[in-house]
Design a protein around this motif. Structure first.
Motif, short mmCIF file in Angstrom:
data_model
loop_
_atom_site.label_atom_id
_atom_site.label_comp_id
_atom_site.label_asym_id
_atom_site.label_seq_id
_atom_site.Cartn_x
_atom_site.Cartn_y
_atom_site.Cartn_z
N CYS A 1 -22.93 2.79 38.41
CA CYS A 1 -22.29 2.34 37.29
C CYS A 1 -20.81 2.64 37.45
O CYS A 1 -20.19 2.84 36.32
N MET B 1 -24.55 -2.14 28.64
CA MET B 1 -25.48 -2.82 29.38
C MET B 1 -25.13 -4.05 29.57
O MET B 1 -24.15 -4.71 29.42
N GLY B 2 -26.09 -4.77 30.52
CA GLY B 2 -25.87 -6.29 31.09
C GLY B 2 -25.16 -6.33 32.34
O GLY B 2 -24.19 -5.71 32.79
N HIS B 3 -25.67 -7.10 33.24
CA HIS B 3 -25.31 -7.21 34.72
C HIS B 3 -25.22 -8.82 35.01
O HIS B 3 -24.63 -9.04 36.08
N ASP C 1 -32.19 -4.38 32.72
CA ASP C 1 -31.80 -3.64 31.70
C ASP C 1 -32.85 -3.07 30.80
O ASP C 1 -32.68 -2.05 30.46
N ARG C 2 -34.02 -3.75 30.94
CA ARG C 2 -35.32 -3.28 30.16
C ARG C 2 -35.58 -2.06 30.99
O ARG C 2 -35.83 -1.11 30.16
N THR D 1 -23.78 3.86 28.25
CA THR D 1 -23.76 2.80 29.27
C THR D 1 -23.69 1.35 28.38
O THR D 1 -24.17 1.23 27.41
N TYR E 1 -23.06 -1.07 33.22
CA TYR E 1 -24.32 -1.11 33.84
C TYR E 1 -24.05 -1.99 35.08
O TYR E 1 -23.64 -3.00 35.26
#
Length: 349
Positions: free
Chosen positions: A99, A45-47, A29-30, A43, A118
């Motif tokens: 995505c 985020m997070g997966h 994510d970063r 987006t 994401y």
């Protein structure tokens, strides 16, 4: 990152809607937030997430409302030659890196315009819609914070040991970088019976975590590191893992192993980043280089196994968790990651 409202369409055929309970804050994510990897915007985020199935679409089999699940970001097609040969991490029809769902669309919108989860998960949200095959059922007694980490850092780290490097009992090993993935590699090495297990990091607190996770030695990274590794292993390790994705530590990995050893690339570097290697040296010394993607594993097989190892007290995933946070603290968590001060922060919903 900003907190905002999204519109979530109901799951279509073969899909499920998951009420998220926990999401890890991962280095991947970063990479996106720092502009090192490109994704469509806006987006979600997070997966690396876990939750409870709340809705199912038509034709869903194998999971049901109320199941506790860990989400998979590598959403394989299960039809291509690689999927059918047991290599879903190398799926040739993969759409999650774009995505989007397997059909090329998204179930999310902001003010009527498409929003993108994401890697087709978007776990830093109260709900997520994924293919049913990307929601792996785990025992309800598994804590949600632990379950979330199975979905990326644990699967990647243990898989690097078991599937990619195929470490055997008694082999010596080096792990460069002791974040969530690096600590998972350490745990995998302990399960495999490796010895010694040498953890390397710039942060003394992370080295303490590595020792708790199963490392036999902790080495503070500096100019003397290669000599320390050589002394501890009697000439270099059998296998060395890089778990940061830093071009400099990746390039230095061959210096950690003996002739005939193996180096394993687990951390993901920024896009379009060439890494210089002395190929002649690699050839003379017979070094095997191995690239690891998502642990080179099979989530439907591996996640339940890892859950049982945790419940049996053999996989101390709690060691990875530095802090539990709320969603509005996520930017603080990324700041801590950039400073190298935490292993894994986990958002609890």
């Amino acid at each position: 990152m900003e907190i905002t409202d999204i519109t979530v369409a109901p799951p279509k055929r073969g899909e499920v809607l998951v009420r998220m309970r926990a999401s890890g804050v991962c280095g991947s994510d970063r990479h996106v937030l720092d502009g090192e990897w490109s994704v469509p915007h806006p987006t979600v985020m997070g997966h690396e997430g876990a939750g409870v199935i709340e809705q199912v679409g038509d034709g869903v089999e194998g999971v049901q409302v109320g199941d506790h699940v860990v989400l998979v970001w590598n959403q394989e097609c299960r039809r291509c030659v690689n999927c059918l040969s047991g290599k879903p991490w190398a799926c040739t029809e993969l759409r999650s890196n774009e995505c989007v769902m397997p059909d090329g669309t998204t179930r999310l919108a902001i003010d009527g315009d498409a929003a993108y989860p994401y890697i087709a998960v978007g776990s830093m949200s109260e709900v997520a819609v994924v293919p049913a095959s990307a929601a792996i059922v785990v025992p309800p007694e598994l804590p949600f914070d632990v379950a979330a980490l199975l979905g990326c850092s644990v699967h990647t780290g243990l898989g690097a040991v078991v599937n990619s490097a195929r470490v055997t009992a008694g082999e010596s090993a080096v792990v460069v970088g002791c974040g969530g993935v690096g600590l998972s590699i350490v745990m995998g090495l302990r399960l495999a019976g490796a010895s010694p297990i040498i953890a390397i990091d710039r942060n003394p607190e992370k080295l303490e975590l590595a020792l708790a996770a199963g490392a036999t030695h902790a080495v503070l990274a500096d100019d003397s590191t290669p000599q320390r590794v050589e002394d501890l292993t009697g000439g270099g390790a059998d296998v060395a893992f890089e778990a940061i994705g830093n071009p400099h530590t990746i390039a230095a990995l061959p210096s950690q192993v003996r002739p005939g050893g193996r180096i394993v690339f687990v951390g993901m570097p920024p896009e379009d980043t060439p890494i210089p290697f002395d190929v002649l040296d690699l050839c003379y010394r017979g070094i095997t280089a191995i690239a690891c993607n998502y642990g080179n594993g099979v989530p439907a097989r591996d996640f339940p196994r890892y859950a049982q190892l945790y419940l049996a007290g053999r996989l101390p995933v709690d060691t990875l968790i530095s802090r539990h946070i709320t969603l509005d603290q996520v930017n603080e968590a990324f700041a801590a990651m950039r400073a190298g001060s935490d292993a894994r922060n986990v958002i609890l919903f």
